[in-house]
Write a protein that holds these residues in place. Structure first.
Motif, mmCIF file in Angstrom:
data_model
loop_
_atom_site.group_PDB
_atom_site.id
_atom_site.type_symbol
_atom_site.label_atom_id
_atom_site.label_comp_id
_atom_site.label_asym_id
_atom_site.label_seq_id
_atom_site.Cartn_x
_atom_site.Cartn_y
_atom_site.Cartn_z
ATOM 1 N N UNK A 438 -33.525 56.658 86.404
ATOM 2 C CA UNK A 438 -33.714 56.963 87.608
ATOM 3 C C UNK A 438 -34.897 56.426 88.183
ATOM 4 N N UNK A 439 -34.758 55.910 89.654
ATOM 5 C CA UNK A 439 -35.992 55.517 90.314
ATOM 6 C C UNK A 439 -36.061 56.304 91.596
ATOM 7 N N UNK A 440 -36.823 57.192 91.738
ATOM 8 C CA UNK A 440 -36.848 58.334 92.897
ATOM 9 C C UNK A 440 -37.757 57.691 93.721
ATOM 10 N N UNK A 441 -37.767 57.936 95.358
ATOM 11 C CA UNK A 441 -38.788 57.807 96.191
ATOM 12 C C UNK A 441 -38.961 58.655 97.213
ATOM 13 N N UNK A 442 -40.175 59.238 97.197
ATOM 14 C CA UNK A 442 -40.410 60.259 98.359
ATOM 15 C C UNK A 442 -40.415 59.575 99.760
ATOM 16 N N UNK A 507 -40.757 54.625 102.545
ATOM 17 C CA UNK A 507 -40.941 55.174 101.239
ATOM 18 C C UNK A 507 -42.703 55.286 100.910
ATOM 19 N N UNK A 508 -42.821 56.815 100.368
ATOM 20 C CA UNK A 508 -44.266 57.086 100.149
ATOM 21 C C UNK A 508 -44.921 56.846 98.713
ATOM 22 N N UNK A 509 -43.780 56.842 97.810
ATOM 23 C CA UNK A 509 -44.176 56.844 96.483
ATOM 24 C C UNK A 509 -42.895 56.838 95.461
#
Length: 528
Positions: A438-442, A507-509
């Motif tokens: 899982x690679x998530x982006x805020x 994408x913030x982080x």
């Protein structure tokens, strides 16, 4: 550098915000905590409870409970002795670093924030204190009742007579500028948000009602705390109360017209306590000082509410995967605080079940908090959301997805294995994304709330991203997985992959999440 260009480079062209020949002077590094001298002190109890299960609403708290709160939020919890391998092409040299860790993550473990508190308890003098994390104690900066002064500085939105403690989250610019140069400004907002998220978690577990204030008269509050805003500035104010209704709705208070920070500063004398950061040579940071100055509010007329809008407009023809129903997921916070860490190179390839993913996403957004950005409880999901690239997730084809909170579903953006694509986008490849399912982006607004809040909107957006990040990391740990926050990535290809660049989102982080192997290390916990 013009501020508009500086903010753009901070996010989209990070290589341009620091000099190409920037060298870190490790020998002249500042202390990881602020130390005041010659101030009255109040020791806090070291008898800290080792569990933090959500309990009943509190009716009264004392100094002992406040000490517990401060330690779990930002106390020094661990001493780590870390080996560093330096490859000089001919030989691999070994060096060592000693780090004082806290329960919250921080870029480079530098912890640029500080905590101050306005205390109104029976067993301590009423006044303004600095939380001395190095010695777990309070240092008295200014004695007296400042309810009226603070209420006016906050736009009269809070009934501080009902608050037993008000927490001030500050940023001490030099504490991470010495390493990251101008890029530290982006880290500072995110670190402050993670710290706020931790404070919300601990307060809720202790049965205390927190309110988060991002909008206030900066100079008057900095003046009250004895801070020079050239060195350190307040980013958030958090009143704590056993009464959940200390926030006043718009029809319950009279707005103060024309109250200015300059006028308020005249009401209390100048405070200049002596503190030491150890560095002998502090390099100037004009861009950060200029941006911080441009972000300040001089009058209460600048305080606004953010209009609620749908954060993400989903394509109606996108493939939808409805996630299974998951019952409320409970865990002991204190245990998770102790176990959570960033795995970096310790991720190992493994599968994630659909139920795990469902719980992770649902619980990350299952909290609400009250801030001065909204008229009522909640609202963070209107400004930040989650997208992700998934690999080897049971029942989910490999691909890029957007999480739809309202439907508790995944909306497919693109099919495929994007691990190599994301790995190539890392500017600091300290994580092997081929090992991460899982690679998530805020995701947030591309203009960083500038229309409503000016340059202050950028740091507020970073703080709200940090709050969501901390929640995600804690839930990941409770599910037996690790999460590693990353800012060393190129946001442009990520935005293109998700197709959000054309929707004025970004994408913030980036947060890789997945199974990891326990690391072999020598560490000492500062609790039993």
């Amino acid at each position: 550098m013009e501020l508009e260009t500086f903010v753009h480079h901070l996010h989209f062209n990070t290589e341009k915000v620091a000099p190409p020949d920037w060298q870190v002077d490790w020998e002249d590094a500042p202390l990881p905590f602020k130390l005041y001298r010659d101030l009255p002190e109040i020791p806090l109890s070291a008898d800290v409870p080792l569990t933090l299960a959500k309990g009943k609403v509190q009716t009264e708290l004392g100094l002992k409970e406040l000490g517990h709160f401060l330690w779990y939020v930002y106390g020094i919890s661990q001493y780590a002795h870390t080996a560093l391998i330096e490859d000089n092409k001919k030989t691999a040299d070994m060096s060592y670093a000693q780090l004082f860790r806290r329960f919250v993550p921080s870029g480079g473990a530098l912890y640029p924030n500080e905590l101050y508190v306005y205390v109104k308890l029976k067993d301590a003098p009423v006044g303004i204190y600095h939380y001395d994390a190095a010695h777990h104690r309070l240092l008295l900066l200014r004695e007296g009742n400042y309810d009226s002064y603070l209420s006016r500085s906050l736009g009269n939105s809070y009934d501080l007579s009902e608050s037993f403690c008000t927490v001030f989250v500050t940023t001490f610019f030099w504490k991470n500028f010495y390493k990251y140069n101008n890029f530290s400004y982006r880290l500072q907002g995110l670190d402050a948000g993670v710290l706020i998220g931790q404070a919300l978690e601990v307060a809720n577990a202790m049965g205390v009602s927190p309110q988060v204030c991002y909008q206030f008269l900066d100079k008057s509050i900095n003046h009250l705390l004895g801070l020079s805003d050239q060195d350190e500035s307040v980013y958030a104010v958090i009143p704590l109360s056993v009464n959940p209704n200390i926030y006043r709705a718009d029809n319950q208070y009279t707005k103060l017209e024309g109250v200015s920070a300059t006028e308020l500063c005249r009401e209390v004398p100048l405070l200049e306590p002596f503190s030491d950061n150890r560095s002998k040579r502090v390099i100037d940071y004009p861009s950060i000082r200029k941006l911080n100055g441009a972000s300040m509010f001089e009058t209460t007329e600048s305080i606004v509410k953010i209009k609620k809008e749908s954060n993400v407009k989903h394509s109606l023809d996108s493939e939808i995967i409805f996630l299974p129903f998951a019952e409320h997921f409970s865990y002991d916070l204190a245990s998770i605080f102790r176990e959570r860490h960033s795995p970096d190179l310790d991720f190992i390839i493994g599968s994630v079940s659909l139920l795990q993913l469902s719980v992770l996403l649902k619980e990350t957004f299952s909290f609400s908090y009250h801030s001065d950005l909204d008229d009522r409880q909640g609202g963070i999901e209107n400004r930040v959301s989650l997208n992700g690239c998934f690999y080897n997730v049971e029942g989910v084809p490999n691909g890029a997805y957007a999480y739809d909170k309202s439907a508790h579903a995944l909306r497919r953006i693109a099919r495929g294995d994007f691990r190599e694509y994301l790995q190539n986008g890392l500017t600091m490849p300290n994580v092997n994304l081929f090992q991460v399912p899982l690679v998530l982006h805020v995701i947030g607004d591309r203009e960083h709330l500038k229309k409503e809040l000016g340059y202050r909107g950028y740091r507020i957006q970073q703080m709200e991203a940090g709050i969501l990040l901390q929640r995600l990391l804690l839930v990941s740990c409770a599910l037996g997985m690790g999460g590693h926050p990353l800012l060393g990535f190129d946001v442009n290809p990520c935005d293109e992959l998700y197709g959000i660049d054309s929707k004025e989102k970004t994408s913030l982080i980036q947060i890789p999440v997945g199974p990891y192997r326990p690391r072999a290390w020598l560490k000492g916990r500062l609790h039993t």
